[in-house]
Scaffold this motif. Sequence first.
Motif, PDB file in Angstrom:
ATOM      1  N   ASP A   1       0.801  -1.221   0.000  1.00 10.70           N
ATOM      2  CA  ASP A   1       0.000   0.000   0.000  1.00 10.70           C
ATOM      3  C   ASP A   1       0.836   1.273   0.000  1.00 10.70           C
ATOM      4  N   ASN A   2       2.187   1.140  -0.037  1.00 12.29           N
ATOM      5  CA  ASN A   2       3.028   2.328  -0.251  1.00 12.29           C
ATOM      6  C   ASN A   2       4.305   1.924  -0.980  1.00 12.29           C
ATOM      7  N   LEU A   3       4.948   2.922  -1.568  1.00  8.60           N
ATOM      8  CA  LEU A   3       6.077   2.662  -2.462  1.00  8.60           C
ATOM      9  C   LEU A   3       7.264   2.056  -1.731  1.00  8.60           C
ATOM     10  N   GLN A   4       7.537   2.544  -0.519  1.00 12.51           N
ATOM     11  CA  GLN A   4       8.687   2.025   0.223  1.00 12.51           C
ATOM     12  C   GLN A   4       8.534   0.533   0.505  1.00 12.51           C
ATOM     13  N   LYS A   5       7.330   0.117   0.916  1.00 12.05           N
ATOM     14  CA  LYS A   5       7.091  -1.303   1.172  1.00 12.05           C
ATOM     15  C   LYS A   5       7.200  -2.118  -0.117  1.00 12.05           C
ATOM     16  N   ALA A   6       6.737  -1.543  -1.225  1.00  7.81           N
ATOM     17  CA  ALA A   6       6.809  -2.249  -2.510  1.00  7.81           C
ATOM     18  C   ALA A   6       8.258  -2.481  -2.916  1.00  7.81           C
ATOM     19  N   LEU A   7       9.126  -1.482  -2.665  1.00  8.22           N
ATOM     20  CA  LEU A   7      10.548  -1.644  -2.975  1.00  8.22           C
ATOM     21  C   LEU A   7      11.192  -2.691  -2.076  1.00  8.22           C
ATOM     22  N   GLU A   8      10.836  -2.676  -0.791  1.00  6.16           N
ATOM     23  CA  GLU A   8      11.402  -3.651   0.150  1.00  6.16           C
ATOM     24  C   GLU A   8      10.979  -5.072  -0.229  1.00  6.16           C
ATOM     25  N   ALA A   9       9.730  -5.220  -0.659  1.00  6.01           N
ATOM     26  CA  ALA A   9       9.262  -6.541  -1.090  1.00  6.01           C
ATOM     27  C   ALA A   9      10.004  -7.010  -2.326  1.00  6.01           C
ATOM     28  N   THR A  10      10.300  -6.079  -3.248  1.00  2.00           N
ATOM     29  CA  THR A  10      11.015  -6.428  -4.475  1.00  2.00           C
ATOM     30  C   THR A  10      12.458  -6.819  -4.178  1.00  2.00           C
ATOM     31  N   LYS A  11      13.051  -6.211  -3.143  1.00  2.00           N
ATOM     32  CA  LYS A  11      14.425  -6.569  -2.777  1.00  2.00           C
ATOM     33  C   LYS A  11      14.551  -8.029  -2.332  1.00  2.00           C
ATOM     34  N   LYS A  12      13.441  -8.598  -1.871  1.00  2.00           N
ATOM     35  CA  LYS A  12      13.467  -9.999  -1.455  1.00  2.00           C
ATOM     36  C   LYS A  12      13.531 -10.940  -2.662  1.00  2.00           C
ATOM     37  N   THR A  13      13.167 -10.421  -3.826  1.00  2.00           N
ATOM     38  CA  THR A  13      13.241 -11.186  -5.075  1.00  2.00           C
ATOM     39  C   THR A  13      13.931 -10.303  -6.113  1.00  2.00           C
ATOM     40  N   PRO A  14      15.241 -10.089  -6.002  1.00  2.00           N
ATOM     41  CA  PRO A  14      15.947  -9.104  -6.853  1.00  2.00           C
ATOM     42  C   PRO A  14      15.918  -9.420  -8.337  1.00  2.00           C
ATOM     43  N   GLN A  15      15.506 -10.628  -8.715  1.00  2.00           N
ATOM     44  CA  GLN A  15      15.411 -10.949 -10.143  1.00  2.00           C
ATOM     45  C   GLN A  15      14.163 -10.326 -10.761  1.00  2.00           C
ATOM     46  N   LYS A  16      13.248  -9.820  -9.926  1.00  2.00           N
ATOM     47  CA  LYS A  16      12.012  -9.234 -10.421  1.00  2.00           C
ATOM     48  C   LYS A  16      12.137  -7.714 -10.521  1.00  2.00           C
ATOM     49  N   PHE A  17      11.209  -7.109 -11.261  1.00  2.00           N
ATOM     50  CA  PHE A  17      11.144  -5.661 -11.399  1.00  2.00           C
ATOM     51  C   PHE A  17       9.869  -5.150 -10.732  1.00  2.00           C
ATOM     52  N   LEU A  18       9.913  -3.897 -10.303  1.00  2.00           N
ATOM     53  CA  LEU A  18       8.733  -3.266  -9.722  1.00  2.00           C
ATOM     54  C   LEU A  18       8.096  -2.358 -10.766  1.00  2.00           C
ATOM     55  N   VAL A  19       6.822  -2.604 -11.044  1.00  2.00           N
ATOM     56  CA  VAL A  19       6.081  -1.809 -12.026  1.00  2.00           C
ATOM     57  C   VAL A  19       5.104  -0.909 -11.265  1.00  2.00           C
ATOM     58  N   VAL A  20       5.242   0.396 -11.481  1.00  2.00           N
ATOM     59  CA  VAL A  20       4.398   1.373 -10.790  1.00  2.00           C
ATOM     60  C   VAL A  20       3.418   1.977 -11.779  1.00  2.00           C
ATOM     61  N   SER A  21       2.127   1.908 -11.445  1.00  2.00           N
ATOM     62  CA  SER A  21       1.104   2.583 -12.251  1.00  2.00           C
ATOM     63  C   SER A  21       0.854   3.944 -11.608  1.00  2.00           C
ATOM     64  N   TYR A  22       1.305   4.991 -12.289  1.00  2.00           N
ATOM     65  CA  TYR A  22       1.206   6.347 -11.734  1.00  2.00           C
ATOM     66  C   TYR A  22       0.021   7.063 -12.381  1.00  2.00           C
ATOM     67  N   GLU A  23      -1.080   7.125 -11.658  1.00  2.00           N
ATOM     68  CA  GLU A  23      -2.292   7.816 -12.112  1.00  2.00           C
ATOM     69  C   GLU A  23      -3.055   8.316 -10.875  1.00  2.00           C
ATOM     70  N   PRO A  24      -2.391   9.176 -10.052  1.00  2.00           N
ATOM     71  CA  PRO A  24      -2.950   9.560  -8.747  1.00  2.00           C
ATOM     72  C   PRO A  24      -4.239  10.372  -8.820  1.00  2.00           C
ATOM     73  N   ASP A  25      -4.555  10.941  -9.968  1.00  2.00           N
ATOM     74  CA  ASP A  25      -5.747  11.788 -10.070  1.00  2.00           C
ATOM     75  C   ASP A  25      -6.959  11.060 -10.644  1.00  2.00           C
TER      76      ASP A  25
END
Length: 761
Positions: A259-283
Amino acid sequence: MKKYSVGLLLFLSAISYAQNKIEKTTYISNSYGQDIKLNLHENNQYELVVFYGNYEIKNDTLHLNNNHSEGSDFSVAFSSDSNPSLGKVKVNLKGVSSYYSGLHIGTQTGNSEPTYKSISDLGGEMNFDETELNFEINKSDYFYLAKEDYNGETTLYKYALPRGTNKIEIEYNANYLGQIKLQGYLNEKNELVVSEKNKKSPITFVPESRKPKAVESQVKPLETKKEANWTYPGKADLYGLAADTTAMVASDFKLVVQDNLQKALEATKKTPQKFLVVSYEPDDKNAKTAFDAFIQNQQYAIGGYSYEYNADYDKYNYYLATAKDKSWASKNKITDNPSTIIMDADGTILGQIKGSLSKNEPLFSVYYSSIGDQLKLVKAKIDLNKALNSKKTKDSEIVKKMVPLSENNSAWAISPPMVTTAVAVPAEKVVEEEVPVEVAEVAVDTVAAYPAYYDQNEAVYTKVDFDKKKLLAAWSRIVDSHSKDAAPDMDFVKVALAEIQNSGFYYSLFNEGRPFDETNFKAIDYLLKHYDAILQEQKTASGQGEMVDYYGDYASTIETQLPTAISNGISQLSEKTTDEYQNRMMAVYKKTVEKKSDDYNATIEYLRVLQGFAESTNKESQFIEEYDAFYKKTFKGRQNEIEILDEMYSTPGKGYQTYNDWSSFKNSFSNASNEAAWFVVQKAKNPESIKKAIQWSESSLRIEKNNPYYLDTLAQLYYKNGEKQKAIATQEQALKFSQDMGDETKADLQSVLEKMKNGTY
């Protein structure tokens, strides 16, 4: 060469044919894709002809051209009399069955990459007795039909979709006979042996007048009958049990969504072979609904399609940005709203795409997306640049960062669109890095160039600028540091082999090759020093171990990688290259070929290169000596070259099956001997060299009889050896068999003959 029509007849049997109303003539099947002939003769005999067409006789090989070879597996028709869904085209596919998993349909708009789906995904489940499917596909400029064979080879058929078409009718008829390639040759009994390539499934023919009498059967069976489900006590089930369908249940795979970007990055670090995809459409108030639907689709694709979790399909973590992430977007110069951003586990931006994640969903398809390879490439470039610019990084770590850039570079041959160097700023926290932090705007939206129903945008990747001098200096230092290794460092070996082949990190970064330098020569010395240990490590890593690679199923090894790389390097030399450099290249080339002295392919290639050097440097003695040694080793002083070559060609695991056919293989030896002998005709004056060349030339003609080029070579060698009458007779033979030569070449042969006769040669 003139072609003649002939039928390759399969005689099934001779029967009495008593229906007088049927015309006795030649019939041809009207079933699409079959083209089978039925000949009814006046003597109440019939022939069912499966193969027929043109044949060619090249040297001593009969080539039978298959009448099925040009046939398609599909018949296709377009119409506009249907009423599909908006933006769709109806498809009616006939001729399929419940076993149709190898068929696929693709759509393509403009110059975009085609998007494929299997027939099973499009058409759904089929009953066992069904032969027809109806479904819809996206409207597009082109569509593809793909047939995937059991041997892994796929045939693709591309069709332009006419405007106004809203229905495609397809009939599938597998053209299996079109894959059969037949050739023939006369064996030692003067029988015509016809077989597929590589001598598979041979059939022997003799003229009908020579056909031996068949033994007449004296005893007839008392009874002949057929039984369904025949068995006996203890009999095994030949075809196995029915598939266990209980295992075919979709897995309960769930993506981890934070539910936040920092946690999403930390989760991705546990599987460094994966990429984090962010959908940026806050409005966008509907963003959460679309995002959740996307996640649900991905979960089903990853876990449901494969019936069990497969990490190869699980490449990305996903995060939906909120209003709280606007400051992060501003720091990273993300100006497009909405947009899709892809980062690595460190928060470094690898690429950006205009538009929301749901709009760009095809780019993240589990099966059909190609952006994964590009993201890996960008990630590898950024990681290497960081390592080179950090004083704390050890050389061993730099080598590890070079490895991904030295593997599978064929996938990266076409450079993607790039933007300026981008190192992202993670959520409310700046990355401490020595590379400049700068992100440029994403390239202009290209979607306007396509119809409205084509929704995905084009990914634009992060560009990384390298200092060539700094990079090559680091590589030179690394090569020097490995010179005293007691055992091979396999990471270093991977990088060194790729660099020598001009397919390593340098090519990946700059899309250009570079000539061999001192560092390359030192790397080759290292590879030759540890050759046997490297080969063993490579075989073990690929699963080959001590087994012979009979069918070429394993990854290539140093046995082929190193000689090919040096040969390619030599081919790029120019007239300005110094003699010292040429001699050095040939010296390492020879050392490499000697590591596998029974690899005749590599040896012949080396000798041809050596011959080229001898022609330009007047150093003919080395080439003549080395070719004579090769000739004597290959044929062992025996006269039956065909027998020796047949033994070689029939030995599995030697790589000779890479030749198109047996004829190509044996003629590679006759060509090599003729080329070497012709070199002597043109260059050598030494009587001993001429005598050696006569042996090579005579050998070439025992392999490939009556070749006029070879006969011309031998005739001129006889003349130089003082055998004038023998030379004239051989040259006359060359002219006799010159019917397929051009007029100018024939004139040259005639001129040589006249000079031999009048003593002016």
